[in-house]
Design a protein around this motif. Structure first.
Motif, mmCIF file in Angstrom:
data_model
loop_
_atom_site.group_PDB
_atom_site.id
_atom_site.type_symbol
_atom_site.label_atom_id
_atom_site.label_comp_id
_atom_site.label_asym_id
_atom_site.label_seq_id
_atom_site.Cartn_x
_atom_site.Cartn_y
_atom_site.Cartn_z
ATOM 1 N N TRP A 80 27.785 -73.034 -53.066
ATOM 2 C CA TRP A 80 28.145 -71.835 -52.308
ATOM 3 C C TRP A 80 29.318 -72.162 -51.393
ATOM 4 C CZ3 TRP A 80 26.137 -67.248 -53.521
ATOM 5 C CH2 TRP A 80 24.917 -67.200 -54.202
ATOM 6 N N TYR A 81 30.385 -71.340 -51.506
ATOM 7 C CA TYR A 81 31.583 -71.553 -50.705
ATOM 8 C C TYR A 81 32.085 -70.207 -50.169
ATOM 9 C CZ TYR A 81 31.667 -76.117 -53.024
ATOM 10 O OH TYR A 81 31.335 -77.361 -53.506
ATOM 11 N N THR A 82 32.986 -70.323 -49.210
ATOM 12 C CA THR A 82 33.642 -69.134 -48.667
ATOM 13 C C THR A 82 34.947 -68.916 -49.412
ATOM 14 O OG1 THR A 82 32.685 -69.541 -46.480
ATOM 15 C CG2 THR A 82 34.575 -68.049 -46.595
ATOM 16 N N ASP A 83 35.115 -67.697 -49.973
ATOM 17 C CA ASP A 83 36.325 -67.429 -50.741
ATOM 18 C C ASP A 83 37.467 -67.006 -49.821
ATOM 19 O OD1 ASP A 83 35.764 -64.865 -49.969
ATOM 20 O OD2 ASP A 83 35.308 -64.106 -51.972
ATOM 21 N N ASP A 84 38.581 -66.580 -50.423
ATOM 22 C CA ASP A 84 39.763 -66.205 -49.643
ATOM 23 C C ASP A 84 39.525 -64.974 -48.771
ATOM 24 O OD1 ASP A 84 41.043 -68.302 -50.857
ATOM 25 O OD2 ASP A 84 41.957 -67.058 -52.440
ATOM 26 N N GLN A 85 38.531 -64.142 -49.143
ATOM 27 C CA GLN A 85 38.237 -62.935 -48.370
ATOM 28 C C GLN A 85 37.222 -63.187 -47.256
ATOM 29 O OE1 GLN A 85 37.134 -59.690 -50.924
ATOM 30 N NE2 GLN A 85 38.777 -60.091 -52.398
ATOM 31 N N GLY A 86 36.757 -64.413 -47.162
ATOM 32 C CA GLY A 86 35.791 -64.740 -46.122
ATOM 33 C C GLY A 86 34.361 -64.462 -46.504
ATOM 34 N N ALA A 87 34.121 -64.133 -47.795
ATOM 35 C CA ALA A 87 32.764 -63.852 -48.259
ATOM 36 C C ALA A 87 32.161 -65.102 -48.884
ATOM 37 C CB ALA A 87 32.782 -62.716 -49.282
ATOM 38 N N THR A 88 30.861 -65.266 -48.717
ATOM 39 C CA THR A 88 30.157 -66.400 -49.303
ATOM 40 C C THR A 88 29.789 -66.069 -50.742
ATOM 41 O OG1 THR A 88 29.259 -67.022 -47.147
ATOM 42 C CG2 THR A 88 28.157 -67.916 -49.093
ATOM 43 N N ARG A 89 30.268 -66.912 -51.700
ATOM 44 C CA ARG A 89 30.037 -66.659 -53.127
ATOM 45 C C ARG A 89 29.700 -67.967 -53.832
ATOM 46 N NH1 ARG A 89 35.305 -63.862 -55.279
ATOM 47 N NH2 ARG A 89 34.040 -63.697 -57.167
ATOM 48 N N TRP A 90 29.166 -67.830 -55.032
ATOM 49 C CA TRP A 90 28.798 -69.003 -55.825
ATOM 50 C C TRP A 90 29.988 -69.465 -56.661
ATOM 51 C CZ3 TRP A 90 25.210 -72.592 -56.103
ATOM 52 C CH2 TRP A 90 25.106 -73.377 -57.254
ATOM 53 N N TRP A 91 30.319 -70.749 -56.521
ATOM 54 C CA TRP A 91 31.383 -71.387 -57.313
ATOM 55 C C TRP A 91 30.712 -72.257 -58.362
ATOM 56 C CZ3 TRP A 91 36.477 -71.190 -58.128
ATOM 57 C CH2 TRP A 91 37.113 -72.279 -58.720
ATOM 58 N N ASP A 92 30.969 -71.942 -59.672
ATOM 59 C CA ASP A 92 30.256 -72.657 -60.736
ATOM 60 C C ASP A 92 30.940 -73.952 -61.152
ATOM 61 O OD1 ASP A 92 32.448 -71.828 -62.140
ATOM 62 O OD2 ASP A 92 31.356 -70.520 -63.532
ATOM 63 N N GLY A 93 31.984 -74.320 -60.439
ATOM 64 C CA GLY A 93 32.712 -75.551 -60.747
ATOM 65 C C GLY A 93 34.092 -75.282 -61.283
ATOM 66 N N SER A 94 34.286 -74.055 -61.831
ATOM 67 C CA SER A 94 35.601 -73.718 -62.371
ATOM 68 C C SER A 94 36.077 -72.337 -61.923
ATOM 69 C CB SER A 94 35.573 -73.767 -63.906
ATOM 70 O OG SER A 94 34.608 -72.841 -64.410
#
Length: 211
Positions: A7-21
């Motif tokens: 789980w990371y923070t994207d460019d919009q400041g929202a917390t989202r799941w990053w699957d590695g790619s």
């Protein structure tokens, strides 16, 4: 090198799941400070408290009917005290007593007490209703304090807010409006019948006096 899944923070400041790619799913739409989040579509807003608010005026109507029936009879008793013979004077004491009996009946006390009781209960039930709506996910429900102005105002405002949040629950408003319409029609019919009877009584008295 790509970051590991997590789980990371994207460019919009929202917390989202990053699957590695790549990011998994679309970014959620951020809620601005002036907006309130919606509830799941179809969430019911019908609570026992709003139904009590809607149906309480029926109790007041029962007391009003009792008072109006006694008042109507009392007004005819007042007319009966008026002398038909123009040479006789009005018995003021009897007329005042009939007037008091016409308006200050036990039903008047019942109507007054029930009116204030229903008013207080409506405010209390509105506060409980707003709290339950908040518990169901309706953020910032319609302020219950509007009930001090009118329970109908609260139910209308509540309906608007619930619909904007995506909830359902139009039935209480429909029923309350229907009750108000029935009360208005019944009062209009009663007033028309009473006015006709009163006019007929007065006309008969005047006719007898002229004979």
């Amino acid at each position: 090198m790509s970051a590991p899944a997590g789980w990371y923070t994207d460019d919009q400041g929202a917390t989202r799941w990053w699957d590695g790619s790549r990011w998994d799913g679309e970014a959620p739409t951020p809620v601005t400070s002036g907006e309130s989040p919606s509830v799941p579509e179809g969430t019911s807003a019908n609570t026992v408290w709003v139904w009590l608010i809607v149906l309480l005026p029926v109790l007041s109507a029962i007391a009003a009917i009792g008072y109006l029936v006694q008042m109507q009879q009392g007004m005819f008793d007042m007319l009966a005290v008026v002398p038909l013979d123009g040479s006789s004077s009005l018995d003021v004491e009897r007329f005042i007593a009939a007037e008091i009996n016409a308006f200050l009946t036990p039903w008047y006390l019942v109507l007054t007490l029930s009116g204030w009781t229903i008013y207080g209960l409506s405010v209390w039930f509105a506060a409980l209703d707003a709290r339950e709506l908040a518990g169901r996910g309706f953020s910032r429900p319609f302020p219950w304090a509007w009930t001090f102005l009118s329970s109908l105002v609260y139910v209308i405002g509540r309906h608007v807010v619930v619909r904007r949040r995506g909830g359902r629950g139009s039935t209480p408003l429909i029923v309350m409006i229907a009750i108000q319409v029935v009360f208005l029609l019944a009062a209009s019919v009663w007033a028309s019948v009473f006015a006709a009877q009163l006019f007929e009584t007065v006309f008969s008295m005047v006719t007898m006096r002229r004979m």
